[in-house]
Design an enzyme around this catalytic site. Structure first.
Site, PDB file in Angstrom:
ATOM      1  N   ALA A   1       0.860  -1.189   0.000  1.00  0.00           N
ATOM      2  CA  ALA A   1       0.000   0.000   0.000  1.00  0.00           C
ATOM      3  C   ALA A   1       0.892   1.234   0.000  1.00  0.00           C
ATOM      4  O   ALA A   1       2.107   1.132   0.198  1.00  0.00           O
ATOM      5  CB  ALA A   1      -0.887   0.013   1.237  1.00  0.00           C
ATOM      6  N   LYS A   2       0.316   2.372  -0.220  1.00  0.00           N
ATOM      7  CA  LYS A   2       1.045   3.637  -0.074  1.00  0.00           C
ATOM      8  C   LYS A   2       0.018   4.731   0.167  1.00  0.00           C
ATOM      9  O   LYS A   2      -1.120   4.623  -0.288  1.00  0.00           O
ATOM     10  CB  LYS A   2       1.831   3.952  -1.361  1.00  0.00           C
ATOM     11  CG  LYS A   2       2.951   4.931  -1.147  1.00  0.00           C
ATOM     12  CD  LYS A   2       4.170   4.233  -0.604  1.00  0.00           C
ATOM     13  CE  LYS A   2       5.313   5.173  -0.360  1.00  0.00           C
ATOM     14  NZ  LYS A   2       6.489   4.407   0.111  1.00  0.00           N
ATOM     15  N   GLY A   3       0.438   5.771   0.871  1.00  0.00           N
ATOM     16  CA  GLY A   3      -0.466   6.888   1.123  1.00  0.00           C
ATOM     17  C   GLY A   3       0.266   8.190   0.983  1.00  0.00           C
ATOM     18  O   GLY A   3       1.504   8.241   0.997  1.00  0.00           O
TER      19      GLY A   3
END
Ligand code: NAD
Length: 421
Positions: free
Chosen positions: A110-112
């Site tokens: 994931a990444k944010g």
């Protein structure tokens, strides 16, 4: 190259997808799986209302992209920058899936990110932005779902705020909800230096293949934040000669080797390496093209492109940053015989010790620093060896080898879980 081609070269998602396509077709991956793994599972876009210090309301855009949960909960950093885009977060989320698979830890990717300029924000504003962002994505994160970590312009304090906001909502303290936390809040020994340490281990392994001595190996580091400064410090302590260092403001170069402890102190005081008296000043991009054995980009993406790849003089490229090299640059470096330690291997030390932190938080039992470092070394050395051997066996470069190894592992898990039922 026209504008569309340049944009495509600089797109982090397109770079990931181009490498994915090459690796997936070499693996002869089924068309359905190819479509499934090329795209993220879920993309969350939030618009965060935040009261600024001057009592005005401002709205910030934030993202969380979850690429895959095939091998475990999603894992990935959160970055704050005015340049954050959904394309970049989407590409980096997929890279996290491949990275976790390369080092064989039980996470997906994931990444944010939040579009904001931390340099222009007060600590109170940053805290309110972080807490509101966390509240907006709360249903999608957690120790069994998706575990955020620090990335560009976020740090232990940011993670403490996320952990606290998450814990307030679920009504009990959940230290395993984020990694990269302060030690007193369930952080792990060795996490702060883990990405730099992983880079050092990978460079050490590459050196063995060349039968080079550390003392005569010149290293240039671009980026002097968490990854770059720790990598420079650890490599210097091991006897490497660090001849150049740069950050966003500028760089410093000394062919006899920089005094890294003095430079670390200078950077602490001045918030930049620019102006350090122990070397000549040099441009942030120019530094990449200087003579050296090892180049370690540890700043940001797409700094080595089709425009400058032919000017890179290093024999080993160890990618501390995520996606610092574009696919057209990959081809040029490969032709020129540069030994590339791809990002999803070279900088995987951070997520590996994040995994250790998550394990320790869930057990409520904390390890000594030497145990953390030893276990990190075991994982990094094994992953390095697997990627290089995979590349030799399948006659592909290290980057495609790392992608193939990772995609194969993820696809295997998907099949084992019975997605076709
Ligand atoms: P950081 O914010 O601590 O430091 C970033 C450094 O890069 C700073 O010195 C900054 O001045 C410099 N920089 C930023 N933009 C630049 C530009 N355009 N040109 C030159 N220098 C520039 O960030 P970090 O955590 O050290 O992360 C650096 C890179 O490593 C990012 O690509 C990140 O995604 C990647 N990474 C970080 C970790 C981690 O554990 N922190 C793990 C894996 C990968």
């Amino acid at each position: 190259m026209n504008i569309a081609e340049t944009e495509k070269e600089l797109s982090v998602y397109q770079s990931m997808a181009a490498r994915f396509d090459v690796a997936a077709s070499k693996l002869q991956l089924e068309e359905g799986l190819k479509q499934y793994l090329r795209l993220p599972n879920r993309e969350i876009i939030v618009h965060i209302p935040v009261a600024m210090d001057n009592k005005q309301l401002r709205v910030f855009d934030g993202y969380r992209v979850q690429h895959s949960i095939a091998r475990g909960p999603c894992k990935g950093g959160v970055r704050y920058s005015p340049d954050v885009t959904l394309d970049e977060i989407r590409g980096l989320a997929a890279e996290m899936t491949w990275k976790c698979a390369v080092v064989n830890i039980p996470f997906g990717g994931a990444k944010g990110g939040i579009v904001c300029d931390p340099a222009q924000l007060s600590i109170g504003e940053l805290e309110r932005i972080t807490r509101r962002y966390t509240a907006e994505i709360l249903d999608y994160i957690g120790p069994e779902r998706d575990v955020p970590a620090p990335d560009m312009n976020t740090n232990e304090q940011t993670m403490a705020w996320i952990m606290d906001t998450y814990s307030m909502h679920v009504r009990h303290t959940v230290t395993a909800s984020v990694t990269g936390k302060p030690l007193d809040l369930g952080g792990s020994q060795g996490r702060r230096e883990a990405t730099g340490r992983g880079c050092m281990i990978a460079v050490d392994e590459a050196l063995k293949r060349f039968s080079w001595k550390r003392q005569s190996t010149r290293v240039i580091v671009q980026g002097f934040g968490n990854v770059g400064s720790e990598a420079a410090r650890l490599l210097h302590d091991e006897g490497y000669k660090i001849t150049g260092v740069a950050d966003i403001a500028g760089g410093v170069f000394n062919s006899n080797g920089l005094d890294i402890p003095a430079l670390l102190e200078y950077a602490k005081q001045n918030k930049t390496v620019k102006g350090f008296a122990g070397g000549e000043s040099i441009g942030t991009q120019e530094i990449l093209e200087q003579d050296c054995e090892v180049l370690l980009p540890a700043a940001t993406e797409s700094v080595i492109t089709s425009k400058n790849a032919h000017k890179i003089k290093a024999r080993i490229l160890a990618e501390g940053a995520n996606s610092p090299t574009t696919p057209p640059a990959d081809d040029i470096l490969f032709e020129r015989g540069v030994f590339v330690i791809p990002d999803i291997l070279a900088n995987a030390g951070g997520v590996t010790v994040s995994y250790f932190e998550w394990v320790q938080d869930r057990q409520g039992y904390f390890w000594q620093e030497d145990v953390v470092n030893e276990r990190l070394k075991t994982i990094m050395v094994a992953a390095f060896d697997e990627v290089v051997r995979y590349g030799e066996k399948h006659k592909v470069n290290n980057r495609i080898a790392a992608y193939m190894l990772a995609i194969d592992r993820v696809a295997f898990n998907i099949k084992l879980r019975g997605i076709y039922a």
